[in-house]
Design an enzyme around this catalytic site. Sequence first.
Site, PDB file in Angstrom:
ATOM      1  N   HIS A 231      -6.033  10.491  -8.937  1.00  0.00           N
ATOM      2  CA  HIS A 231      -6.218   9.442  -9.932  1.00  0.00           C
ATOM      3  C   HIS A 231      -5.216   9.552 -11.069  1.00  0.00           C
ATOM      4  CE1 HIS A 231      -9.964   9.933  -7.777  1.00  0.00           C
ATOM      5  NE2 HIS A 231     -10.369   8.762  -8.183  1.00  0.00           N
TER       6      HIS A 231
ATOM      7  N   PRO B 242      -2.618   6.049   2.843  1.00  0.00           N
ATOM      8  CA  PRO B 242      -2.915   5.446   4.156  1.00  0.00           C
ATOM      9  C   PRO B 242      -2.165   4.131   4.377  1.00  0.00           C
ATOM     10  CG  PRO B 242      -4.935   6.195   3.094  1.00  0.00           C
ATOM     11  CD  PRO B 242      -3.837   6.304   2.064  1.00  0.00           C
TER      12      PRO B 242
ATOM     13  N   GLU C 213      -7.104   0.981   3.139  1.00  0.00           N
ATOM     14  CA  GLU C 213      -5.789   0.708   2.539  1.00  0.00           C
ATOM     15  C   GLU C 213      -4.730   0.341   3.577  1.00  0.00           C
ATOM     16  OE1 GLU C 213      -7.730   3.158   1.506  1.00  0.00           O
ATOM     17  OE2 GLU C 213      -8.042   2.707  -0.611  1.00  0.00           O
TER      18      GLU C 213
END
Lengths: 354, 326
Positions: B129, B89, B60
């Site tokens: 999530h 990240p 990322e």
Amino acid sequence: MADQRPQGKTNAAGGRSPKAGGRKAKAAKLVETTGLRPDELIGLLQRMMLIREFEEECARLYRAGRIRGVTHTYQGQEAVAVGVCSTLNVSDFITSTHRGHAHVIAKGGDVNLMMAELLGKATGYCKGRGGSMHIADMSQGILGANGIVGGGMGIAVGAALSSKMLGRDTVAVCFFGDGAMNQGILHEVSNIAACWNLPVVFLCENNFYGMSASVEDTLACKEMNLAGRAAAYDIPAATCDGMDVIDVHLATRAAVERARGGGGPSYVVCTTYRFLGHHVGDPLTYRDKSAVDPWRLRDPIPNFAGRLVADNLATREQVDRWEAEAKDAIARALAFAEESPDPDPSNLTEDVFA
Amino acid sequence: MARLNMVTAIDQALLQEMERDPKVIVLGEDVGRDGGVFRVTEGLVERFGEERVIDTPLAESGIVGFAIGMALAGYRPVAEVQFSGFVYPGYDQILSHAARYRTRSRGQWTVPLVVRMPYGGGIRALEHHSESMEAVFAHIPGLKVVMPADPYEAKGLLTAAIRDPDPVIFFEPARVYRAIKMEVPEEQYEIPLGVARVVREGKDLTLIGWGAQLRVCREAADRLASEGRYEVEVVDIRTISPFDFETVTASVVKTGRAVIVHEAPRTCGFGAEISAQIMERAILRLEAPVRRVTGFDTIPPLAKLEDYFQPDVDLVVHEIIATMEF
């Protein structure tokens, strides 16, 4: 502490050859060995001198309280910035570091606008808002110095990807130091650059210290061969003598030509030394006071001047005159900055969005 | 007019922008051959090839980092992060670089980058999530933060986001992705960033929400109206940055009461900012304290507890009544 005495030219695998100054014997024919014209060789010296004078003036201004914030100067490393950028075209990209004044000057930046920026004046590159660590010049392909260690790595690889997608033959050079070798993003973008065969050169200036942290203490590298990490990505790597502008030029030129020709990324590690501290005012408690002495003997500016003289490409008088010209240019830059207005506080919240 | 869900509407917005502007690039993990973890980018690689729909390594920080470089060098990258909880990240790249180029350079350089990511609960996933961390992006000067509520909105707002010269964080409510279908025009249209909308008029109280919670707000307002109790005005913020305080202020001046709904944790949630803005602009028109209906100050819990964590219609109705009866 491991050996940090200066070594001579190092070989492509990164091992250090035993004796310093081993190149002197073969330095006699610079034009033939480099393929550079005499005026180009002289230009390398003049650019190094301009950087040295700029940095000396920065240090003076900082100590006098005229430059605020932190300033990281480059004395001792001039051969790297000049050797690298002398292989690049105006349209090629660089990303720079917190110690970035030299990269900007070497790539074609304007010292007047730089000095104004450092003094926080409205005429500066960033209109007095960015300061020492944020100078950028899109017209010269300078994507910006960066206050974050390793901050330019993603940006350089993205610029290289753009070059490739646009079908242009421009190359991106990503400057960073030995400390940034340990940043996670270097792994991510080295992998990406290798997977996609991107025209980028990862240019590491190993000056042995990330602020106070020595490479011996903080880099897990066999025999301190920083370039050896590139093998993990199957990226070609070279280590060169960062105190020798010609050695830097030749090593970088090979990497840039490979990138431009579609050969993909490279690592180039330049072994160098900063004569002063991490920042102006650094008490240097982590380094022996005498450790710099042998490196000063290898100062890239007088040594290269001596080679030009020995090669009959310049006289002592000319060298002295070029040094005086560099001083004059920096004095003019300072005068320009001093005469420039301060930024208007009413603009403080402008330029956040288009 | 075709009835589309949000996944298809976003896919269509991407496809049409890529057709219109060859500089628009889609990149991210699994966005090409796989069509994206939620299939939002389905069909794009077949249409535009691997050059413009780029399957990246799982990285990322690198994805956002080189997307910034591409944006500086003339492209309009639209990066996908698979879940908003995976962006951290890359958050360093967004905060330290993307958001700052324009201001740092006093307007010389710009980063026309969109980072798209699904956010929020209701899909029975687990913590990374399911979270709703829009406030940590809204706090960054130089970023725009967009949170569409339905398919029509998503297409128009994403089209505007891609055309915007500045970096945009585009949060897509995962629970809305396939939950509703509505008429979405085939032709392109833009919904301007920074303009809230009144989705339901009312005289008694202003109910403020965005993204997935807008549906909860509408249902709460509908229930109170059908019971003949209160006429609640519902405002969809759409873009929490820039925040359209004028639309909110005008509504609160009219109703004299406000309730803010978000599923993000309460402390320093964007509801706190809206509440403060209402105090500054309309305190003398208020009949009751501004109330917030929010998630708790904890990470989103696993499925069995999720319904207790998220604001729901019952809770919103309860808070509206409490505000009305203050």
